[in-house]
Every structure is written in structure tokens, then in C-alpha cells.
Motif scaffolding. Structure first.
Motif, PDB file in Angstrom:
ATOM      1  N   TYR A 624       0.835  -1.208   0.000  1.00 34.39           N
ATOM      2  CA  TYR A 624       0.000   0.000   0.000  1.00 34.39           C
ATOM      3  C   TYR A 624       0.869   1.257   0.000  1.00 34.39           C
ATOM      4  N   ARG A 625       1.942   1.220   0.763  1.00 34.85           N
ATOM      5  CA  ARG A 625       2.831   2.391   0.834  1.00 34.85           C
ATOM      6  C   ARG A 625       3.492   2.655  -0.515  1.00 34.85           C
ATOM      7  N   GLN A 626       3.928   1.585  -1.209  1.00 36.28           N
ATOM      8  CA  GLN A 626       4.545   1.767  -2.522  1.00 36.28           C
ATOM      9  C   GLN A 626       3.547   2.337  -3.523  1.00 36.28           C
ATOM     10  N   ALA A 627       2.329   1.817  -3.509  1.00 35.25           N
ATOM     11  CA  ALA A 627       1.309   2.339  -4.421  1.00 35.25           C
ATOM     12  C   ALA A 627       0.969   3.784  -4.099  1.00 35.25           C
ATOM     13  N   SER A 628       1.032   4.126  -2.822  1.00 31.89           N
ATOM     14  CA  SER A 628       0.717   5.493  -2.402  1.00 31.89           C
ATOM     15  C   SER A 628       1.826   6.468  -2.781  1.00 31.89           C
ATOM     16  N   GLU A 629       3.059   6.098  -2.501  1.00 30.47           N
ATOM     17  CA  GLU A 629       4.171   7.023  -2.710  1.00 30.47           C
ATOM     18  C   GLU A 629       4.602   7.106  -4.172  1.00 30.47           C
ATOM     19  N   GLN A 630       4.588   5.979  -4.877  1.00 28.55           N
ATOM     20  CA  GLN A 630       5.092   5.964  -6.241  1.00 28.55           C
ATOM     21  C   GLN A 630       4.032   6.323  -7.273  1.00 28.55           C
ATOM     22  N   HIS A 631       2.784   5.956  -6.992  1.00 28.21           N
ATOM     23  CA  HIS A 631       1.735   6.136  -7.997  1.00 28.21           C
ATOM     24  C   HIS A 631       0.598   7.039  -7.524  1.00 28.21           C
ATOM     25  N   HIS A 632       0.670   7.514  -6.274  1.00 29.94           N
ATOM     26  CA  HIS A 632      -0.358   8.407  -5.717  1.00 29.94           C
ATOM     27  C   HIS A 632      -1.763   7.805  -5.867  1.00 29.94           C
ATOM     28  N   ASN A 633      -1.874   6.541  -5.506  1.00 32.49           N
ATOM     29  CA  ASN A 633      -3.143   5.839  -5.602  1.00 32.49           C
ATOM     30  C   ASN A 633      -3.993   6.155  -4.377  1.00 32.49           C
ATOM     31  N   ALA A 634      -5.198   6.687  -4.602  1.00 29.99           N
ATOM     32  CA  ALA A 634      -6.060   7.128  -3.502  1.00 29.99           C
ATOM     33  C   ALA A 634      -6.518   5.953  -2.645  1.00 29.99           C
ATOM     34  N   GLN A 635      -6.828   4.823  -3.272  1.00 26.59           N
ATOM     35  CA  GLN A 635      -7.285   3.661  -2.519  1.00 26.59           C
ATOM     36  C   GLN A 635      -6.177   3.146  -1.605  1.00 26.59           C
ATOM     37  N   LYS A 658      -5.107  10.074   9.983  1.00 28.88           N
ATOM     38  CA  LYS A 658      -5.814  11.262   9.469  1.00 28.88           C
ATOM     39  C   LYS A 658      -5.077  11.863   8.280  1.00 28.88           C
ATOM     40  N   ARG A 659      -3.747  11.864   8.330  1.00 28.74           N
ATOM     41  CA  ARG A 659      -2.966  12.403   7.218  1.00 28.74           C
ATOM     42  C   ARG A 659      -3.189  11.586   5.958  1.00 28.74           C
ATOM     43  N   CYS A 660      -3.195  10.276   6.076  1.00 27.29           N
ATOM     44  CA  CYS A 660      -3.427   9.415   4.907  1.00 27.29           C
ATOM     45  C   CYS A 660      -4.832   9.608   4.341  1.00 27.29           C
ATOM     46  N   TYR A 661      -5.836   9.739   5.240  1.00 29.44           N
ATOM     47  CA  TYR A 661      -7.203   9.984   4.775  1.00 29.44           C
ATOM     48  C   TYR A 661      -7.291  11.313   4.025  1.00 29.44           C
ATOM     49  N   ASP A 662      -6.652  12.342   4.552  1.00 31.31           N
ATOM     50  CA  ASP A 662      -6.672  13.646   3.890  1.00 31.31           C
ATOM     51  C   ASP A 662      -5.994  13.598   2.521  1.00 31.31           C
ATOM     52  N   MET A 663      -4.885  12.872   2.423  1.00 25.22           N
ATOM     53  CA  MET A 663      -4.181  12.746   1.142  1.00 25.22           C
ATOM     54  C   MET A 663      -5.042  12.014   0.118  1.00 25.22           C
ATOM     55  N   ALA A 664      -5.785  11.002   0.558  1.00 23.96           N
ATOM     56  CA  ALA A 664      -6.675  10.279  -0.356  1.00 23.96           C
ATOM     57  C   ALA A 664      -7.756  11.194  -0.893  1.00 23.96           C
ATOM     58  N   ALA A 665      -8.319  12.056  -0.024  1.00 19.54           N
ATOM     59  CA  ALA A 665      -9.366  12.986  -0.456  1.00 19.54           C
ATOM     60  C   ALA A 665      -8.810  14.022  -1.424  1.00 19.54           C
ATOM     61  N   GLU A 666      -7.581  14.450  -1.206  1.00 19.43           N
ATOM     62  CA  GLU A 666      -6.958  15.423  -2.107  1.00 19.43           C
ATOM     63  C   GLU A 666      -6.612  14.805  -3.455  1.00 19.43           C
ATOM     64  N   THR A 667      -6.311  13.523  -3.472  1.00 24.71           N
ATOM     65  CA  THR A 667      -5.888  12.861  -4.706  1.00 24.71           C
ATOM     66  C   THR A 667      -7.060  12.558  -5.621  1.00 24.71           C
ATOM     67  N   LEU A 669     -11.449  12.813  -6.210  1.00 25.61           N
ATOM     68  CA  LEU A 669     -12.751  13.324  -5.789  1.00 25.61           C
ATOM     69  C   LEU A 669     -13.660  12.181  -5.331  1.00 25.61           C
ATOM     70  N   ASP A 670     -13.465  10.996  -5.937  1.00 25.29           N
ATOM     71  CA  ASP A 670     -14.304   9.858  -5.558  1.00 25.29           C
ATOM     72  C   ASP A 670     -14.052   9.413  -4.128  1.00 25.29           C
ATOM     73  N   ALA A 671     -12.920   9.808  -3.576  1.00 24.83           N
ATOM     74  CA  ALA A 671     -12.581   9.370  -2.221  1.00 24.83           C
ATOM     75  C   ALA A 671     -13.130  10.307  -1.137  1.00 24.83           C
ATOM     76  N   LYS A 672     -13.743  11.422  -1.516  1.00 26.60           N
ATOM     77  CA  LYS A 672     -14.163  12.406  -0.513  1.00 26.60           C
ATOM     78  C   LYS A 672     -15.221  11.852   0.435  1.00 26.60           C
ATOM     79  N   VAL A 673     -16.228  11.153  -0.091  1.00 23.52           N
ATOM     80  CA  VAL A 673     -17.293  10.616   0.768  1.00 23.52           C
ATOM     81  C   VAL A 673     -16.758   9.528   1.699  1.00 23.52           C
ATOM     82  N   PRO A 674     -16.027   8.517   1.182  1.00 24.63           N
ATOM     83  CA  PRO A 674     -15.455   7.531   2.115  1.00 24.63           C
ATOM     84  C   PRO A 674     -14.516   8.155   3.153  1.00 24.63           C
TER      85      PRO A 674
END
Length: 742
Positions: A624-635, A658-667, A669-674
Motif C-alpha cells: 500500500y505504501r509503494q502504491a501510495s508514494e510511487q503512484h499516488h493511488n487514492a485507494q 488522518k494524514r493518509c485519509y486527507d491525502m486520499a481525499a486530495e488525490t 474526488l471519488d474518495a471524498k465521501v469515504p
């Protein structure tokens, strides 16, 4: 052993007699004593089973200097006599060619004639030839053409099938009908091609056991295509148990036999370190061979467009653009073109000229729309009409006169397509006198307008020094600009420069990436679209086999689609579900290694839920960390936040969560509600935990100051106090009665 010595004596006697006969003839004609080796010519050798005859034919066909046979009973000749032999008179003015004689092969024939073992390892070829003599490798005699009518018919059918298979027009799958007809006439190569049709279900019903049987039979005869098929079956485990060593052996045998797809498969294996040790140099060698094959077959219009449709993206994302032109949109453009819209006419002409996006190449239709636009004076249409007449297509010879005419019309209107077309004709001297400086002028004009072919050929001219001084810096600059538009020849030339270190620092990894890009744009990439269409027709097994074959060749989209089919359980070829997930995990990992973020996310899910492997929260968090840092994957960011919140595989940290949740919402729009729901839950749990902690502290104080004198019944006193407080609140909240109206 006696038989072998006897054969040696016979051989020496024959050579001595032939040499004496030659010298007698020369002395009678008063010619020079030197032997003219250039007069020796190789003749075609008929195939015969007799080993002795084959040996003598090889001797007679090889260019060799015939000297007097030495007396084996005497001592070794002195150094002086050896120098005298070397200094004999040869005509140095002639460009002599000697064939490097296959000594090891010759002794193999001798060994066949004797029951004794011959140690070939100690036999060495004598390569000490004169520097002025050009040495060429010995080649096997060319096979005689088929003699019988049946063989001729089979060969003709096979060649027709190959032309259909390589054709850019029509349905490529029609070729397998010709292969089947040739197969019924016992044509070996056609038999291998038909086996692939049975393996993939191309034009014929899929029959993997029958395909395996054909591959196994032909592989014993050394057929490269058959080795490729067996290598694939052992690699994937279809009809046979998985055996990566056997797969590797068959791939190597096919690659040595010249099979391009086997070379591509081996190139990917060394590139990814799949079942072999990673080796950039070995991978570069294989990919360069395939890329060279692709570059040689490129037309002026460039390589074929490869549709890389990801099944998972298409399912999960309704807005996913697969690149396929919608039929209604195509009809709309046709309507505009028929009404005289020049842009629509040129756009449709380009679409049918280059193909792709779900539309087959159709030169007649492309020419029709270009002519309509050209009638209205469209410069771009002139340029593309010139391209159509410039190159040979499907047996139609090019018309250089018409091409020159259209290129001039386009160039007068300062169109870069026409300018680069004129440059190409001057570069190669097509219907005009060859003029490198004039070609460079036209290419420069096209390049100044940003036209990709202008940059490409300016780079080629400076790279090869055609009419100008070589300048690798200018070449690299123009190749780089052309490669930004995806030009395959620009990629290929850049790869050559990085591989050899010409004009740039040598970089194996950069050259490898570029060669891989070119190699995957071969015509075989068109089978991706066929696999996609097969999947849409619910033929899941045929689609899986074809996708998994392309995955073996290193296509990332094929790897992810194969994993997707296995993940969904669309096929059931194995006994247990775990084995299916293990295979899916392998393809997800290969796809993730090539940079697909969703595959990295899937690997995290497999480790989190224990699919095909044991549950491992640390590995899941790592993916999950690799997908987040390298590809900016919201999920992946959201999943990582949840694991931080719950302390799974790492220390619990609500602030990082909380920081990870905020980054997902910024990345996304579909992640804002979850994310809103997750943050609400996080805040609520944080407040509950805060007040619960304070309550425990308060109770701790009570237990020390108040509860101790009360004994063990302090909770009863507390309940009584709370009950009294609640009663008082209810009393205060009672409704007020209004006095009755008098």
C-alpha cells in the motif's frame, strides 16, 4: 580404430591424387605455380544420408589450398619450412574469400562412420589465414525446392498464409485457414502454426491437448515454433505440470532457431528476473534483436497502434477511456465528411490509413477521404496522399511521380508532411536526383514546425553524417524530440546510441527500456485486441490463454488482464481455489513491477486477506505504501490510513491515519465521501477514547479518596447519586400546566 585409420589413409590418397592432377595440368599450360583460390566456387550440395558422401562433398565445396600430403612417418617440419609454406606466392590483387571449414562438423561425420568415440573438443579450427583474405562462415547447403506437386501445393498454401498473417489489411486470422490446408498436406511449419490456432482458439475450436501433441512431435524435429509452444505450456502449466526449467530450455531452443517471440520472452525474463537472474546485458541482447526485426518492417506511416485495454479499469471506472472509437461517433464523422467538412475528411483518412482504436486499416477508404479533402485544397490531405503513393503496400508498387506531385503541392502550402516527404525523396533519390543537402533543408523546415518525421530524419542525417559532418549532439536532440511523439524509429535510434555509448554515456537500462518499447510494437501486439474481443464474447478460456501468452512476452496490460481473469474466477482450470489465487498473485506481481499501481494495490489486498499466501499485515502495508508514494493511488492511501488507525502491521497512530485519509481525499474526488465517513468515525472514536480516559482518571481519584471509606459498595452509592440527579432533571423538564380560562 582400424576402420578410422583406413578412412584417414583413403582421404589422404584422394587429396594427393587431386593435387598431383592439378599440378600436371598447370605445367602443361605453362601457367604460374600459384594456385588461384578465387577460381574455386561452391556448388549446391544435394542432401544424402551416406555420411561418407556428405564428407567428400563438404571437402570439394570448401575453398582450400591443396598441398602435397605430408609423410606422417617423418618428423615434424621445422619452423623454416613452415615459414616457407606461409610465404608462397598468392595473387594479392585479388579479393580472396575462404570459407571457414567446419572442422568439428566434419569430424562428427567421421565419428558417425566409426564405432569408436572421437574427442571433438580437442579439435580446433585453423584460423591463421592471411590478413588480406576475407573469411566467411560456412553455411549449410540450401535445401532443394519441393519436387512433388503435393509439396509444392503445401508450400504455396503456407506462403499465402504467411502473407495474410503479415498483412496490414483484412482479417489476419484468415491465414490460419491456409495453414490448416497446408497442415493436411503434411507441411511442417504450417503444422506448427495450426497448433497455435488450436491453442488460442483462432478460427478453430480450442484444443490444448491436440496442440500439445503437435508441439511435442515437431519439437523432436527441432522446429522453433514448436519449442516456443512447449515453453509456454510448461511456463503456465496448461495440460502439463508447471516446470520453469523446461520452459526456459524450450524458449532458448526456439530463440536459437530464430523465433522472434521466443527472443522476446527471454528478453522479458532477464529484464524482470523471472525464474532467472536479472541481467541487463542479456535482456538487451534479446530485445535488440526483436527491435531490429520490428524496425525493419516499419512503414512510412509508423508502427501499428496497439490497443492496451485494461479489463479491471474498464469494470471499476465508468469513465475509463479504452481508446476504441464508438460506432455512433464514427458515423457522425462520416456524416460530416460527406457534407464537405475538411477536418472530418482528413481525420477519417488518418484513421483508416494507420488503423487502431477498433478500426481496421483500409487504404482505399483512406485515399477516398484524402482525395475529397484535397479537392478542397487541404494541404494535409496532399501530404498524406503523397505518403500513400510513396510506399509499397500489399503488392501495389509505389508511384513516385504522383507522390512527388502531392508532396510539392503540400510543401507549397508550407505543410510539414509535404516538406518531410520531399526530404525523404531527395534523401533516397526517388524520382529525383539524390541530394543530401536538399533533403536536410526540407527536413529542417518540417522540424521547425514540430513535425515528428522532420526531427527523425534530421537526427538520422547528422547521426550518419550524410552530406554533413557527424554531430551526435544534434542527432540526440532531434531523436529525443521525435520520441516524445512516440515515433518508433526515434526510440530505436536512441536505444542504439545508448547501447553503444555513441554521443551519450552508455546506459544499459535506458537502452533496454527503449528497445523494449520498440519490440512490443510488433505486429503480434495486435493479438491484445483479439484477446479483448474474445473476453467480451464470454470466451474466457480462449481469452485467458492468449492473454497469458502475451504476458509471457512481457506485455504489462496482458499480465494485469490475466491476473484479473484469475481473480474474478472466470475460468476454473485448476483443482483448488488457492492455486488460482497463487497464479493470479504471480501475474499481479509482474504487472506491479512494470509500474501498474492497481496491481500493487491488489498485492496488498492479497497479503491482507491471505489470498494465495498467508496473512501478512506488514507486507500488505508495504505494498500500500509503494502504491501510495510511487503512484499516488487514492485507494492505497485510504487503506494505509485504516491500518495506521487500527495498528495493523504497524504502531497505532491516529495522526498518521488522518494524514493518509486527507491525502486520499486530495488525490481523488471519488474518495471524498469515504474519507468523510472514515474521519467522522476517527473523530468519534478519538472523543470516546479521550472521555473514557478522563473517566478512568476520575474513577481512580474516587477510588483513592472516596471509595475506600465506603468499602466495596461504592458503585451502589454512585448509582443512587446518578438516579437522584436524573430524577431532578426530569422534574425540571416537566410540562407547565396552564390555568383554565374563566
Amino acid at each position: 580404430m582400424k576402420e578410422r585409420l583406413l578412412l584417414w589413409l583413403v582421404f589422404i590418397l584422394v587429396v594427393t591424387l587431386v593435387g598431383g592432377h592439378k599440378e600436371e595440368k598447370k605445367s602443361k599450360d605453362d601457367e604460374d605455380d600459384s594456385y588461384d583460390i578465387s577460381d574455386v566456387r561452391t556448388n549446391e550440395v544435394d542432401e544424402q544420408d551416406d555420411a561418407t558422401t556428405r564428407m567428400l562433398q563438404l571437402i570439394s565445396n570448401a575453398a582450400m589450398k591443396i598441398v602435397e600430403a605430408p609423410d606422417l612417418s617423418k618428423e615434424k617440419p621445422s619452423d623454416q619450412s613452415q615459414e616457407q609454406l606461409k610465404s608462397e606466392d598468392f595473387d594479392s590483387g585479388d579479393n580472396l574469400q575462404l570459407i571457414k571449414f567446419p572442422t568439428n562438423g566434419l569430424f562428427s561425420y567421421w565419428a558417425d562412420m566409426s564405432n569408436d568415440d572421437v574427442n571433438v573438443q580437442h579439435l580446433k579450427n585453423d584460423d591463421d589465414f592471411d590478413d588480406d583474405i576475407v573469411v566467411t562462415d560456412w553455411k549449410e547447403p540450401i535445401k532443394a525446392p519441393p519436387s512433388s506437386t503435393r509439396e509444392e501445393e503445401a508450400e504455396q498454401l503456407y506462403q499465402t498464409g504467411l502473407k495474410k498473417l503479415k498483412s496490414t489489411l483484412g482479417d489476419h486470422l484468415d491465414a490460419y485457414e491456409y495453414f490448416y490446408k497446408a497442415y493436411t498436406l503434411d507441411h511442417e511449419e504450417a503444422k506448427a502454426k495450426f497448433a497455435f490456432a488450436l491453442l488460442f482458439g483462432l478460427k478453430y475450436n480450442q484444443d490444448i491437448p491436440q496442440a500439445y501433441s503437435i508441439f511435442n512431435e515437431l519439437s523432436n524435429k527441432g522446429n522453433p515454433d514448436a519449442h516456443l509452444g512447449l515453453g509456454f505450456l510448461y511456463a503456465v502449466g496448461l495440460h502439463v505440470p508447471v516446470s520453469q526449467p523446461k520452459a526456459l530450455v524450450h524458449y532458448v531452443m526456439a530463440a536459437v532457431g530464430g523465433n522472434v517471440l521466443a527472443q522476446l520472452a527471454l528478453g522479458y525474463r532477464y529484464f524482470a528476473g523471472a525464474t532467472v537472474s536479472y541481467s541487463c546485458e542479456k535482456s538487451l541482447e534479446y530485445y535488440r534483436a526483436v527491435a531490429n526485426n520490428v524496425a525493419n518492417e516499419l512503414s512510412l506511416s509508423g508502427g501499428p497502434l496497439i490497443q492496451r485495454i485494461k479489463l479491471m479499469e474498464e469494470l471499476d471506472n465508468p469513465n475509463y477511456n479504452s481508446g476504441i472509437v464508438d460506432s455512433d461517433l464514427l458515423d457522425y464523422y462520416k456524416m460530416l465528411a460527406n457534407k464537405g467538412d475538411a477536418q472530418a475528411q482528413v481525420g477519417l483518412g488518418q484513421l483508416y490509413l494507420q488503423g487502431g482504436r477498433g478500426v481496421a486499416i483500409n487504404l482505399e477508404t483512406a485515399e477516398h477521404y484524402f482525395r475529397k479533402a484535397a479537392d478542397n485544397g487541404n494541404a494535409l490531405a496532399y501530404g498524406y496522399l503523397g505518403k500513400i503513393f510513396l510506399e509499397e503496400r500489399e503488392g501495389i508498387k509505389p508511384d513516385y511521380e504522383k507522390a512527388l506531385e502531392y508532396f510539392y503541392k503540400a510543401a507549397k502550402l508550407k505543410n510539414p508532411v509535404g516538406q518531410s516527404g520531399l526530404g525523404y525523396m531527395y534523401l533516397h533519390g526517388l524520382n529525383v536526383a539524390q541530394d543530401y543537402s536538399e533533403a536536410l533543408n526540407w527536413f529542417t523546415l518540417a522540424a521547425e514546425q514540430g513535425w515528428v518525421e522532420g526531427h527523425l530524419y534530421v537526427g538520422i542525417i547528422y547521426y550518419k553524417g550524410l552530406g554533413v559532418k557527424r554531430d551526435y549532439k544534434i542527432a540526440v536532440k532531434n531523436f529525443g524530440l521525435a520520441s516524445k511523439s512516440g515515433n518508433l524509429l526515434a526510440y530505436f535510434n536512441m536505444a542504439q546510441m545508448h547501447a553503444s555509448g555513441i554521443g551519450v554515456l552508455r546506459s544499459c537500462t535506458t537502452a533496454l527500456e527503449l528497445f523494449k518499447n520498440v519490440a512490443e510494437r510488433g505486429k503480434w501486439g495486435g493479438y491484445l485486441m483479439h484477446a479483448y474481443n474474445t473476453y467480451k464474447e464470454n470466451k474466457f478460456e480462449e481469452s485467458f490463454v492468449l492473454y497469458s501468452f502475451l504476458a509471457e512476452l512481457g506485455y504489462e496490460v496482458a499480465q494485469s488482464n490475466t491476473a484479473f481473469i484469475l481473480d474474478r474466477g472466470d475460468i476454473n482450470l485448476w483443482e483448488t481455489e488457492k492455486e488460482r489465487y497463487v497464479r493470479a498473485m504471480m501475474y499481479w506481481s509482474r504487472s506491479a513491477a512494470q509500474g501498474y499501481a492497481a496491481a500493487q494495490l491488489k498485492l496488498g489486498d492479497y497479503h491482507y486477506y491471505g489470498l494465495g499466501t498467508k496473512v501478512d499485515f506488514e507486507m500488505a502495508a508495504n505494498h500500500y505504501r509503494q502504491a501510495s508514494e510511487q503512484h499516488h493511488n487514492a485507494q492505497a492511501m485510504f487503506n494505509l490510513g485504516y491500518m495506521h488507525e487500527m495498528g495493523l502491521g504497524m504502531e497505532q497512530d491516529i495522526h498518521l491515519a488522518k494524514r493518509c485519509y486527507d491525502m486520499a481525499a486530495e488525490t481523488s474526488l471519488d474518495a471524498k465521501v469515504p474519507v468523510f465517513l472514515a474521519l467522522s468515525k476517527l473523530n468519534f472514536c478519538h472523543l470516546v477514547n479521550y472521555y473514557y480516559t478522563n473517566f478512568l482518571s476520575f474513577m481512580s481519584i474516587l477510588s483513592n479518596d472516596v471509595a475506600a471509606p465506603m468499602g466495596f459498595n461504592w458503585d451502589l452509592y454512585l448509582i443512587a447519586v446518578l438516579f437522584a440527579l436524573l430524577s431532578y432533571i426530569i422534574y425540571l423538564r416537566r410540562p407547565n400546566r396552564q390555568p383554565p380560562n374563566v
